[in-house]
Design a protein around this motif. Structure first.
Motif: not given
Length: 118
Positions: A10-13, A16-20, A31-32
């Motif tokens: 979940v954290e990896q997702g 990835v979402g924030a980086r995209r 932020l995280l």
């Protein structure tokens, strides 16, 4: 040193979402509520093991070439499009580092002619 923290799926997702969305690593970490070093441990390699072997072969053929030359030769050999930064990072991880010899002055013994005649 503390133990390395690995991210859950979940954290990896979330990362990835924030980086995209275009956020930088440091902004995403803020932020995280993670440290930046956690992200760098989690980043996957862009090259597979076969790609690394091919890069090593290209390097051994032209070990005195610049990184840009190695990158273009690797791209023609593999057909993949990678940046010079990626090639440099992979070479560093494989243990190859660029080193230049320092220029040293030539030291000679200066003897007057009278001492040479002894």
């Amino acid at each position: 040193m503390g133990k390395a923290k690995y991210l859950s799926a979940v954290e990896q997702g979330m990362v990835v979402g924030a980086r995209r969305t275009g956020l930088s690593v440091s902004r995403t970490a803020t932020l995280l509520c993670f440290s930046c070093s956690t992200f760098y441990q989690e980043l996957p390699h862009k090259l597979t093991e076969q790609d690394r072997q091919l890069l090593k072969c290209v390097l051994h053929k032209n070990h005195l070439s610049s990184v840009t030359t190695l990158t273009t030769e690797y791209q023609t050999a593999s057909g993949s499009n990678v940046s010079t930064k990626t090639v440099r990072r992979e070479l560093h991880e494989m243990g190859f580092h660029g080193r230049a010899a320092t220029h040293k002055t030539k030291i000679t013994m200066h003897c007057p002619n009278s001492l040479l005649e002894w």
